[in-house]
Write a protein that holds these residues in place. Structure first.
Motif, PDB file in Angstrom:
ATOM      1  N   PRO A 104      -4.480  10.223   1.518  1.00 23.14           N
ATOM      2  CA  PRO A 104      -4.867   9.846   0.159  1.00 23.14           C
ATOM      3  C   PRO A 104      -5.681  10.888  -0.602  1.00 23.14           C
TER       4      PRO A 104
ATOM      5  N   ASP B 199       3.568   1.905  -1.341  1.00 26.03           N
ATOM      6  CA  ASP B 199       4.159   2.215  -2.642  1.00 26.03           C
ATOM      7  C   ASP B 199       3.338   3.254  -3.408  1.00 26.03           C
ATOM      8  N   ASP B 200       2.047   3.350  -3.109  1.00 28.04           N
ATOM      9  CA  ASP B 200       1.203   4.361  -3.750  1.00 28.04           C
ATOM     10  C   ASP B 200       1.570   5.778  -3.314  1.00 28.04           C
TER      11      ASP B 200
ATOM     12  N   TYR C 121       0.818  -1.213   0.000  1.00 27.15           N
ATOM     13  CA  TYR C 121       0.000   0.000   0.000  1.00 27.15           C
ATOM     14  C   TYR C 121       0.854   1.266   0.000  1.00 27.15           C
TER      15      TYR C 121
END
Length: 115
Positions: free
Chosen positions: A96, A4-5, A2
């Protein structure tokens, strides 16, 4: 993974059991009990790579291995990448829905000395 996003973005980390000998200017972590805002560079099995954007250093030897005379030495600020092992990370916050993230009152940018 996760995280890496969030490569090349700001994330917030909380440390735990951070060794005292790793605190200071080289790591940019001066108060390991604080939350830190860091630029995530990479992730791997051992931990996360983050950027300390303001390491101050003075070269005393040139690339050929010859000493640089003291009158020619000058301090420079440069970015370095630092591996923080998973065993020293208590928690990670990601953002995010935000394109850019500043520091709030609960976090410190890595590399900057607290006042």
């Amino acid at each position: 993974m996760y995280l890496d996003d969030f490569i090349n973005q700001q994330i917030q980390i909380k440390l735990r059991n951070f060794p005292e000998e790793l605190t200071g200017d080289v790591t940019g972590i001066h108060r390991p009990d604080d939350w830190y805002m860091v630029k995530l560079v990479a992730t791997e099995g051992m931990g996360i790579w983050v950027e300390n954007p303001c390491l101050k250093r003075t070269e005393i030897v040139n690339q050929d291995g010859d000493p640089i005379p003291s009158e020619e030495q000058k301090e420079e600020t440069c970015a370095v990448h630092l591996l923080i092992r998973w065993e020293y990370i208590s928690s990670v916050l990601t953002f995010p829905t935000k394109d850019t993230v500043g520091v709030d009152e609960k976090a410190t940018f890595i590399g900057f000395q607290p006042s």
